[in-house]
Enzyme design. Structure first.
Site, mmCIF file in Angstrom:
data_model
loop_
_atom_site.group_PDB
_atom_site.id
_atom_site.type_symbol
_atom_site.label_atom_id
_atom_site.label_comp_id
_atom_site.label_asym_id
_atom_site.label_seq_id
_atom_site.Cartn_x
_atom_site.Cartn_y
_atom_site.Cartn_z
ATOM 1 N N TYR A 137 8.477 8.053 -7.733
ATOM 2 C CA TYR A 137 9.673 7.287 -7.401
ATOM 3 C C TYR A 137 10.439 7.861 -6.219
ATOM 4 C CZ TYR A 137 8.394 4.540 -11.288
ATOM 5 O OH TYR A 137 7.677 3.697 -12.091
ATOM 6 N N GLY B 204 1.591 1.553 -4.047
ATOM 7 C CA GLY B 204 1.010 0.388 -3.364
ATOM 8 C C GLY B 204 -0.195 -0.131 -4.122
ATOM 9 N N ASP C 152 6.105 -1.713 -0.225
ATOM 10 C CA ASP C 152 4.661 -1.952 -0.094
ATOM 11 C C ASP C 152 4.288 -2.650 1.207
ATOM 12 O OD1 ASP C 152 4.248 -0.829 -2.564
ATOM 13 O OD2 ASP C 152 4.357 -2.744 -3.628
ATOM 14 N N GLY D 213 11.393 -3.553 -7.518
ATOM 15 C CA GLY D 213 11.582 -2.121 -7.304
ATOM 16 C C GLY D 213 12.545 -1.874 -6.161
#
Lengths: 405, 405
Positions: free
Chosen positions: A295, A181, A138, A13
């Protein structure tokens, strides 16, 4: 000695600063005499096997600096995970392009890809430096104090909750914001940075490090509503029950999985909606609103931590230097120094690869639904300069009329 | 002559700049000799009937300037709509507090409240100036070129889609972002400002001004995916079918309504999820993600148009001046002048009250799923200075190897 051709790619990501690391590699490469071609693979390892490359050596410094401040992987990304056949196809291209150094910017799944490629190189005696460059919103990489990408995403989450809390204070009711997360609560916990006063939200924070109990959640929301007339809640998308089942699975939905076996939690508002429906049905409250930050947390243009930008650039530069020093495999880590600085040791890939760091117990309040002051001490220096300060209109009430008639 | 006590309040959904208007009223009041007490009612008309007031006259200019740059109604807001009994209770307090001027900052529902109060004052011969001060992120007030609150929300939407488009370009698939606006598509249309190059998203924009047809939507998404390998879509929360039924109602959910009869569309991710499920099921695409931009659009801290800030301040100041000039009822409008300026005539409440402006046909592309260049000409000057420019890494592909092994 022939010049060394290098290959850089981005996986997983994207983040707001992942291109800083890319540009760090490319510009640092220009400072070393022994470097030949600087290739970028489009869409991560997928671009390697497809021989879908661009010539980063030909890019102007001006273009690269503009790309550096642009969010999301400029080379494109992938979630592909190489198996043996995939690895063989990678080495076909590495050989044909005479690649001597491979840099992969990504999270724990991407570092596992670097480990796989590195071990394959050793097994077949192909001389290749394989350096993993960290990024993840994260903040869940082992061996790191924090990870490039996290500070900017955390700043977005803090500013989102600061605004959502003011909005909730204006119209009351319950507001739930779901944060990315899946296993690590660091990003959800960053919502706590929105608070300035004791009655500011988020009033409750639910992390994947603690089992989520719906009954306790409802009781805690009700208690805050009784105390303040309103409640703002930050919830990790990864919350799960005591058996480890995602709360989202209580919807009875078939959950999609990616090539690394990760359940798809993002890109849907289902968890926020589920929790809102529980509150409406069980607590009888009417104005209950849920947002899923989605996002925007990792891609929003115009919300970045300058600390994060500097560190993301530095890990790219350091990766290049480690490769030129003859290091053949490793992951560049971010460790904090005294003051606001950081240093960037090269740590074994096995420390990072496919492992997940979660929040220390010292960062989670005993209640299980908040963070500790120690977490804020950890977080706040990362958020960077220039954060907008807000101000509530705290004025005394006008005295009641003598005869209210 | 006795000094005139004034009362100011805020109604409806907050915006990023609604407090600029509040502070505009309060600071302008200090420039006029005839003003006595400056009361603020907490939570709109609800605070009037409850006599829940604060003394804005006692607030320091420093505090007020900090509040001005803070999003969300600093006095608190409400969606209450006064009926006859409610109006009677309002006048009890207006009389007891000797209020001679009433300023209400809000959207079309709030301007209808001002109309009701103003007509009640006339009917009972109570001398009261009633001035409506415009705000709404929806940009849907009649008689205005644009409305304070819209430019900042539009800037947020543009930056959100700029980032989401880069993220989608990195990982491909389909991305749907659902934007606020129940009847007017202005805010959804602002997503178009995210584009810099012809292949940038959003590639499709669905507005409530056009009937939404699911079959056509699916065909249009498929066509973009075939052309670009990906697709970014901006969708208004208010999209409805040819019969005017909200698409969200296809979920079979009972839709909640507020006191003004408005269906609750925000605070749920259901519409994005519904559309994503349709794309997955009908087009057989795998990576389909939906975000609902939610309350961040109107409250996010740190995303504001400086044009919007100036104009929101100006409408508050002008409202005060109109009241001092003896105007007894009206709504301050925002009209555009040549260049980047605006002027602020007082228009009849009936022009604005409970009416909804939608997008001109000239702003909507013939396809019905995009905006026109005329809309961008209208929008871009409102977004303000200092927008972050992004840059894609547009480099030629490396030539294929002579013998690909």
């Amino acid at each position: 000695m022939n010049p060394i051709n290098i290959l850089v790619a981005q996986g997983g990501g994207p983040t707001a600063v992942i291109n800083q690391s890319l540009v760090g590699v490319v510009l640092e490469a220009r400072r070393h005499a022994g470097i030949g071609a600087v290739y970028g693979a489009r869409h991560g390892v997928k671009g390697i096997v497809r021989d879908d490359l661009v010539d980063l050596g030909g890019a102007s410094a001006e273009l690269l600096e503009q790309v550096a401040t642009t969010p999301a992987a400029a080379l494109g990304s992938t979630r592909d995970k190489p198996d043996a056949a995939y690895c063989a196809a990678i080495f076909d291209v590495l050989r044909a392009r005479a690649i001597g150094q491979f840099f992969y910017i990504g999270g724990n799944d991407s570092s596992d890809t670097v480990r796989i490629v590195s071990e394959a190189a050793q097994a077949q005696g192909y001389p290749l430096s394989c350096i993993h460059i960290p990024k993840t919103i994260d903040n869940d990489l082992m061996g790191n104090d924090h990870t490039p990408g996290y500070p900017s995403a955390a700043r977005f989450v803090a500013q989102a909750f600061a605004g959502a809390d003011l909005d909730n204070a204006a119209l009351h009711g319950v507001y739930i914001g779901v944060v990315m997360g899946r296993h690590a609560g660091f990003l959800t916990a960053a919502a706590a940075a929105a608070r300035q006063h004791p009655d500011d939200g988020p009033h409750l924070i639910y992390l994947p490090e603690r089992a989520f109990d719906t009954e306790r959640f409802l009781a805690e929301v009700q208690a805050v509503v009784q105390r303040l007339g309103r409640c703002v809640v930050a919830v990790s998308e990864g919350i799960h029950d005591a058996d480890g089942q995602p709360i989202l699975a209580q919807l009875g939905k078939a959950l999609a999985r990616d090539a690394h076996g990760n359940v798809q939690l993002s890109g849907t508002g289902a968890l926020a909606d589920l929790l809102c429906e529980q509150i409406k049905a069980r607590l009888g409250l009417s104005r209950v609103r849920g947002d899923t930050l989605g996002y925007l947390q990792r891609s929003f243009v115009g919300c970045v931590s300058d600390v994060d930008q500097r560190e993301a650039r530095a890990v790219g530069e350091q990766a290049m230097r480690y490769a030129m020093q003859g290091h053949v495999a490793g992951s560049v880590a971010v460790l904090r120094t005294e003051g606001l600085g950081a240093h960037y040791p090269l740590i074994p890939l096995a420390t990072v690869a496919a492992r997940t760091r979660t929040m220390d117990d010292a960062f989670i309040a005993a209640s299980g639904s908040d963070v500790t002051p120690a977490f804020l001490d950890y977080l706040l220096p990362l958020l960077g300069s220039g954060r907008v300060q807000t101000q509530r209109l705290r004025l005394p009430a006008v005295a009641p009329r003598a005869s209210a008639g």
